[in-house]
Design a protein around this motif. Structure first.
Motif, PDB file in Angstrom:
ATOM      1  N   ILE A 244      21.625  28.111  36.247  1.00  0.00           N
ATOM      2  CA  ILE A 244      22.327  29.332  36.558  1.00  0.00           C
ATOM      3  C   ILE A 244      23.961  29.186  36.629  1.00  0.00           C
ATOM      4  O   ILE A 244      25.026  27.790  37.209  1.00  0.00           O
ATOM      5  CB  ILE A 244      22.285  29.813  38.201  1.00  0.00           C
ATOM      6  N   PRO A 245      24.726  29.869  35.508  1.00  0.00           N
ATOM      7  CA  PRO A 245      26.419  29.660  35.657  1.00  0.00           C
ATOM      8  C   PRO A 245      27.359  30.207  35.841  1.00  0.00           C
ATOM      9  O   PRO A 245      26.870  30.782  36.993  1.00  0.00           O
ATOM     10  CB  PRO A 245      26.058  30.629  34.037  1.00  0.00           C
ATOM     11  N   LEU A 246      28.467  29.128  35.871  1.00  0.00           N
ATOM     12  CA  LEU A 246      29.598  29.860  37.662  1.00  0.00           C
ATOM     13  C   LEU A 246      30.572  30.380  37.054  1.00  0.00           C
ATOM     14  O   LEU A 246      31.178  29.634  35.740  1.00  0.00           O
ATOM     15  CB  LEU A 246      30.248  28.166  37.815  1.00  0.00           C
ATOM     16  N   GLU A 247      30.842  31.171  37.593  1.00  0.00           N
ATOM     17  CA  GLU A 247      32.364  31.933  36.817  1.00  0.00           C
ATOM     18  C   GLU A 247      33.400  31.706  37.705  1.00  0.00           C
ATOM     19  O   GLU A 247      33.549  31.370  39.138  1.00  0.00           O
ATOM     20  CB  GLU A 247      32.052  33.493  36.874  1.00  0.00           C
ATOM     21  N   LEU A 248      34.417  31.051  37.459  1.00  0.00           N
ATOM     22  CA  LEU A 248      35.377  29.801  37.669  1.00  0.00           C
ATOM     23  C   LEU A 248      36.887  30.926  37.797  1.00  0.00           C
ATOM     24  O   LEU A 248      37.151  31.124  36.607  1.00  0.00           O
ATOM     25  CB  LEU A 248      35.189  28.793  37.435  1.00  0.00           C
ATOM     26  N   CYS A 249      37.122  31.128  38.564  1.00  0.00           N
ATOM     27  CA  CYS A 249      38.907  31.947  38.861  1.00  0.00           C
ATOM     28  C   CYS A 249      39.981  30.787  39.391  1.00  0.00           C
ATOM     29  O   CYS A 249      40.048  31.649  40.342  1.00  0.00           O
ATOM     30  CB  CYS A 249      38.772  32.920  39.692  1.00  0.00           C
ATOM     31  N   LEU A 250      40.798  30.600  38.431  1.00  0.00           N
ATOM     32  CA  LEU A 250      41.124  29.452  39.158  1.00  0.00           C
ATOM     33  C   LEU A 250      42.313  30.059  39.155  1.00  0.00           C
ATOM     34  O   LEU A 250      43.025  29.417  41.265  1.00  0.00           O
ATOM     35  CB  LEU A 250      42.216  28.440  37.785  1.00  0.00           C
ATOM     36  N   THR A 251      42.984  30.781  39.312  1.00  0.00           N
ATOM     37  CA  THR A 251      44.030  31.602  39.655  1.00  0.00           C
ATOM     38  C   THR A 251      43.582  32.062  41.490  1.00  0.00           C
ATOM     39  O   THR A 251      44.620  31.989  42.012  1.00  0.00           O
ATOM     40  CB  THR A 251      45.631  32.155  39.292  1.00  0.00           C
ATOM     41  N   SER A 252      42.728  33.224  41.240  1.00  0.00           N
ATOM     42  CA  SER A 252      42.311  34.055  42.372  1.00  0.00           C
ATOM     43  C   SER A 252      42.010  32.792  43.050  1.00  0.00           C
ATOM     44  O   SER A 252      42.661  32.519  44.066  1.00  0.00           O
ATOM     45  CB  SER A 252      41.039  34.399  41.451  1.00  0.00           C
ATOM     46  N   ASN A 253      41.578  31.788  43.752  1.00  0.00           N
ATOM     47  CA  ASN A 253      41.342  30.890  44.521  1.00  0.00           C
ATOM     48  C   ASN A 253      42.621  29.595  45.097  1.00  0.00           C
ATOM     49  O   ASN A 253      42.287  30.345  46.035  1.00  0.00           O
ATOM     50  CB  ASN A 253      40.413  29.877  43.996  1.00  0.00           C
ATOM     51  N   VAL A 254      43.106  30.100  43.896  1.00  0.00           N
ATOM     52  CA  VAL A 254      44.526  29.102  44.185  1.00  0.00           C
ATOM     53  C   VAL A 254      45.436  30.290  45.263  1.00  0.00           C
ATOM     54  O   VAL A 254      46.171  30.058  46.149  1.00  0.00           O
ATOM     55  CB  VAL A 254      45.476  28.183  43.264  1.00  0.00           C
ATOM     56  N   LYS A 255      45.189  31.450  44.719  1.00  0.00           N
ATOM     57  CA  LYS A 255      46.099  32.392  45.766  1.00  0.00           C
ATOM     58  C   LYS A 255      45.897  32.639  46.367  1.00  0.00           C
ATOM     59  O   LYS A 255      46.959  32.937  47.508  1.00  0.00           O
ATOM     60  CB  LYS A 255      47.001  33.248  44.424  1.00  0.00           C
ATOM     61  N   GLY A 256      44.741  33.271  46.464  1.00  0.00           N
ATOM     62  CA  GLY A 256      43.923  33.245  47.644  1.00  0.00           C
ATOM     63  C   GLY A 256      43.356  31.952  49.117  1.00  0.00           C
ATOM     64  O   GLY A 256      43.178  32.344  49.589  1.00  0.00           O
TER      65      GLY A 256
END
Ligand code: 5GP
Length: 340
Positions: A244-256
């Motif tokens: 199952i592929p992962l959708e990864l959102c770097l800025t979102s996770n750091v800012k959140g």
């Protein structure tokens, strides 16, 4: 950096109302001055952070600004053109259909309007293939989830392949996946593809374990699945077994603030394993980013060569929900663009 802008890209995790840019917010504010909404309330700037809870407050503000068919048409058209200008060649937009009694907006007209925007951009020759995922807000519970699945199914059958599946999102601290399981199962059985936000916060391991048995077709974030992030090998084994592929959102996770530093992002664990990992924006408006910037951040943080970055954007094609013919067309496009 022009390399990242010109890199052809696939965007698979973009919430419509989180993707609204500053210029579009300005247009919305001028349409609704009585709301007294300022810019600082709709975006999180460079170096700023918010708790996840505060991020969800931002969406409420944007929803006040986007509550008519005209607003949705403008927002969706602008967002699509902005992704295209950033070098995105294939985009799966997701959004939660909303009913607004005071403007006559219905969930059905909401989805119809997004589809209209997609078709309008296509007829104008904007160089991007756009599809739509209907989102379930987990906060709204079993019944609404079931209704949303029915709506998505109807559109899947009538939208010429534009509606491909479902997203499960919304505040991860509210509700439990077990209540949504029957709706998700039904969606899967009728051929809707599933992208589920899993383990965005540490307390969701049991829920993730349950939902991974569906299995979903893609995972949004999956921040706390890996044992290095406090998850477990059992969860990783399920993700790997079903590929199952992962959708990864770097800025979102750091800012959140669910990830402390870019270098701590779980991208590194999954990428090292050779597991399908797709770089995405999540909410390019709210988090003040774009997909080129996210690729550049991934490359600088994890020391990826330009060849590795090309491969990363190319391999994302295999994770799209559109059929194989579309994947082949995109791969041709990547080959053509690499030669130029
Ligand atoms: P919309 O669905 O209205 O187009 O986009 C905003 C919605 O997307 C939010 O209200 C929320 O339900 C969902 N969303 C956006 N970003 C995130 C995120 O990072 N995590 C989760 N769980 N949901 C999100």
């Amino acid at each position: 950096d022009v390399f990242y802008r010109e890199l052809p890209k696939v965007e698979l995790h973009a919430h419509l109302n989180g993707s609204v840019s500053c210029p579009t917010i300005e247009k919305l504010i001028s349409r609704k001055p009585h709301l007294n909404i300022g810019h600082g309330m709709t975006a999180i700037g460079k170096g700023q952070r918010r708790t996840l809870d505060e991020c969800f407050q931002v969406f409420k503000v944007i929803h006040q600004l986007v509550d008519t068919e005209e607003d949705i048409l403008m927002v969706a058209t602008d967002v699509i053109k902005e992704f295209a200008a950033d070098g995105v060649k294939y985009l799966e937009l997701r959004s939660t259909p909303r009913e607004e009694k005071h403007t006559g907006l219905t969930k059905k007209s909401y989805i119809e309007t997004v589809i209209k925007a997609i078709k309008q951009c296509k007829s104008e020759g904007v160089d991007i293939d756009v599809r739509f995922l209907v989102a379930i807000d987990r906060r709204n519970g079993t019944e609404v989830a079931m209704e949303t699945v029915k709506l998505a199914e109807d559109f899947m059958l009538s939208s010429d392949g534009l509606v491909l599946g479902l997203d499960l999102s919304g505040d991860p601290t509210v509700g439990h996946g077990k209540d949504l399981l029957p709706a998700l199962q039904k969606a899967k059985n009728c051929g809707l593809k599933l992208s589920l936000h899993l383990s965005e916060v540490p307390s969701q391991l049991e829920e993730s374990d349950l939902l991974l048995d569906l299995p979903p077709d893609r995972i949004g974030h999956g921040t706390f699945l890996h044992p290095a992030m406090g998850g477990s090998q059992g969860l990783v084994d399920k993700v790997v077994k079903h590929n199952i592929p992962l959708e990864l959102c770097l800025t979102s996770n750091v800012k959140g603030q669910t990830v402390a530093r870019y270098s701590d992002h779980h991208f590194k664990h999954w990428y090292q394993m050779g597991h399908p990992s797709v770089i995405c924006t999540d909410d390019k408006g709210v988090f003040s980013t774009d997909l080129s910037q996210e690729y550049q951040l991934a490359a600088s943080t994890f020391d990826l060569s330009r060849e590795a970055v090309w491969k990363l954007s190319h391999d994302a094609i295999d994770c799209i929900f559109a059929p194989d013919t579309v994947k082949q067309q995109l791969k041709q496009k990547w080959i053509y663009l690499q030669g130029n």
